[in-house]
Design a protein around this motif. Structure first.
Motif, PDB file in Angstrom:
ATOM      1  N   ILE A 240      13.004 102.563  -8.094  1.00  0.00           N
ATOM      2  CA  ILE A 240      13.257 101.225  -8.625  1.00  0.00           C
ATOM      3  C   ILE A 240      14.088 101.367  -9.896  1.00  0.00           C
ATOM      4  N   ALA A 241      15.207 100.673  -9.951  1.00  0.00           N
ATOM      5  CA  ALA A 241      16.070 100.675 -11.126  1.00  0.00           C
ATOM      6  C   ALA A 241      16.316  99.236 -11.559  1.00  0.00           C
ATOM      7  N   PHE A 242      16.912  99.079 -12.731  1.00  0.00           N
ATOM      8  CA  PHE A 242      17.123  97.750 -13.291  1.00  0.00           C
ATOM      9  C   PHE A 242      18.585  97.586 -13.689  1.00  0.00           C
ATOM     10  N   SER A 243      19.124  96.423 -13.392  1.00  0.00           N
ATOM     11  CA  SER A 243      20.559  96.183 -13.543  1.00  0.00           C
ATOM     12  C   SER A 243      21.063  96.403 -14.957  1.00  0.00           C
TER      13      SER A 243
ATOM     14  N   TRP B  99      21.153 100.754 -19.161  1.00  0.00           N
ATOM     15  CA  TRP B  99      22.317 101.623 -19.312  1.00  0.00           C
ATOM     16  C   TRP B  99      21.921 103.046 -19.689  1.00  0.00           C
ATOM     17  N   LEU B 100      20.672 103.254 -20.095  1.00  0.00           N
ATOM     18  CA  LEU B 100      20.212 104.593 -20.449  1.00  0.00           C
ATOM     19  C   LEU B 100      19.868 105.401 -19.197  1.00  0.00           C
ATOM     20  N   TYR B 101      19.170 104.764 -18.252  1.00  0.00           N
ATOM     21  CA  TYR B 101      18.853 105.360 -16.952  1.00  0.00           C
ATOM     22  C   TYR B 101      19.436 104.427 -15.890  1.00  0.00           C
ATOM     23  N   PRO B 102      20.742 104.449 -15.704  1.00  0.00           N
ATOM     24  CA  PRO B 102      21.406 103.431 -14.889  1.00  0.00           C
ATOM     25  C   PRO B 102      21.044 103.497 -13.410  1.00  0.00           C
ATOM     26  N   PRO B 103      21.177 102.371 -12.705  1.00  0.00           N
ATOM     27  CA  PRO B 103      20.888 102.348 -11.270  1.00  0.00           C
ATOM     28  C   PRO B 103      21.671 103.385 -10.477  1.00  0.00           C
ATOM     29  N   ALA B 104      22.856 103.737 -10.956  1.00  0.00           N
ATOM     30  CA  ALA B 104      23.659 104.723 -10.228  1.00  0.00           C
ATOM     31  C   ALA B 104      22.929 106.053 -10.077  1.00  0.00           C
TER      32      ALA B 104
ATOM     33  N   PHE C 150      15.226 102.397  -2.032  1.00  0.00           N
ATOM     34  CA  PHE C 150      15.861 102.149  -3.320  1.00  0.00           C
ATOM     35  C   PHE C 150      15.996 100.645  -3.564  1.00  0.00           C
ATOM     36  N   HIS C 151      15.561 100.210  -4.759  1.00  0.00           N
ATOM     37  CA  HIS C 151      15.668  98.805  -5.143  1.00  0.00           C
ATOM     38  C   HIS C 151      16.275  98.704  -6.539  1.00  0.00           C
ATOM     39  N   VAL C 152      17.151  97.731  -6.729  1.00  0.00           N
ATOM     40  CA  VAL C 152      17.651  97.382  -8.051  1.00  0.00           C
ATOM     41  C   VAL C 152      17.169  95.968  -8.363  1.00  0.00           C
TER      42      VAL C 152
END
Length: 378
Positions: free
Chosen positions: A315-318, A321-326, A341-343
């Motif tokens: 799970i990532a968050f849009s 920028w420190l731990y980016p979804p990419a 994988f979810h954003v």
């Protein structure tokens, strides 16, 4: 059933029976681990979920602390509330009506587990800078040794955000046959160069404080509070986002323009000073140096990630920028069909993993349910 609380929780302590080998070639004797548990262990000991905390967390993940600390780990919440209380408990993401959830303070910590502020049995003095350099793999090795004492051989899941997510990934790499699934939130397989740089600035601010005294400040009556405060300011800003800061503070003055160079004028300045003062009261500067360095060292390439057998939820968050979804997307592409994988679109930056619990909960609950059905356990 509406989600409930795990109630009042007492932190407990366990001493490892054998020395702990470390990646640096040294070993630590007499390692103590602070931990808490929530829920009921099944007769088959097959319903255990290990929850791993981020850099500034501790073993108190849920419920109300029996002995509340001077400073809590979550801004705006009751002082004794666990740092992931919204995720752990009856009916929550990690449902304690079903799962036995274990949370430990990681190796190198300053909240009950052996770290640089602990007493070195060889000298009778705090380790300070003589504490060995540690890695995320060492933290996981310590957790494995701790669970061995509890008689837990296999984990239904390992979960965590940020540095906690790194530990979850490392668990699946180092012990691929002992982990059914991992939940990796707002994390990465390797910190981006910008993150490495911000961490370096934070460490420098501590080590350039004269009161750091080469790391031997214990018992001197002086500690590097000023440098530690700046480190926390730097770190805290990396956890937020530009839109989030604009929404929360804008360019609002605290008490009006006063034309001084020493006092905070804008609300955001006052907020950062508050964060710095609160953090200094609850965290050890040497621990910050060691843990910051460990997460900077962390790197899992394709060869390591391909060792993972566990079902993986990313799970990532849009706005992170420190731990980016990419980064999470890259892990997902390497793992293929075994990964989900979810954003989540949210404005709070890296701190989303603590602030967006309600939106993570249904994703995590469904993932754990499906992983359980595949394994035919719990």
């Amino acid at each position: 059933m509406s989600p409930g609380s795990v109630g009042v929780v007492e932190t407990r302590y366990l001493d490892l029976p054998a020395p702990l080998p470390l990646d640096c070639g040294r070993e630590l004797s007499g390692v103590r681990v602070a931990y808490e548990t929530y829920g009921t262990l099944s007769p088959g000991r097959d319903n255990v979920i290990l929850v791993c905390h981020a850099l500034s967390g501790d073993a108190h993940a849920a419920g109300i602390a029996a002995t509340p600390p001077e400073e809590g780990t979550r801004e705006g919440y009751a002082r004794g509330l666990g740092w992931w209380d919204g995720m752990i408990g009856p009916g929550k993401a990690f449902d304690t009506d079903r799962w036995f959830v274990v949370s430990t303070n990681l190796l190198g910590g300053c909240r009950g587990t052996t770290g640089p502020s602990s007493i070195d049995p060889a000298t009778g003095e705090p380790y300070g800078p003589d504490f060995p350099v540690i890695t995320v793999a060492d933290m996981v090795r310590c957790e494995r040794a701790f669970l061995d004492v509890l008689g837990v051989e296999r984990l239904a899941a390992v979960a965590g955000g940020s540095l906690g997510g790194m530990q979850a990934l490392q668990w699946a790499v180092d012990y691929p046959d002992q982990v059914t699934s991992i939940v990796v939130i707002a994390s990465t397989h390797a910190l981006q160069p910008q993150g490495v740089a911000w961490n370096a600035i934070a460490r420098e601010s501590i080590m350039r404080d004269p009161d750091w005294q080469g790391g031997r400040y214990y018992g001197t009556g002086r500690s590097p509070d000023a440098g530690m405060g700046v480190a926390r300011m730097v770190g805290h800003i990396t956890y937020l986002s530009a839109p989030g800061l604009a929404e929360k503070f804008g360019r609002r003055f605290q008490n009006g323009l006063n034309y001084t160079i020493t006092e905070p004028e804008y609300e955001v300045e006052s907020y950062l000073r508050y964060q710095a003062a609160a953090f200094v009261r609850r965290f050890d500067a040497n621990t910050y140096l060691y843990l910051s360095r460990a997460l900077t060292y962390f790197e899992l390439g394709p060869a390591a990630l391909n060792r993972i057998k566990a079902r993986t939820l990313l799970i990532a968050f849009s706005s992170d920028w420190l731990y980016p979804p990419a980064a999470s997307r890259e892990i997902s592409e390497i793992l293929g069909s075994s990964a989900e994988f979810h954003v989540i679109d949210a404005p709070h930056g890296h701190d989303c993993f603590l602030l967006e619990e309600a939106r993570q909960t249904p994703i995590v609950r469904r993932f754990l349910q499906e992983a359980t059905e595949r394994e035919g356990t719990a």
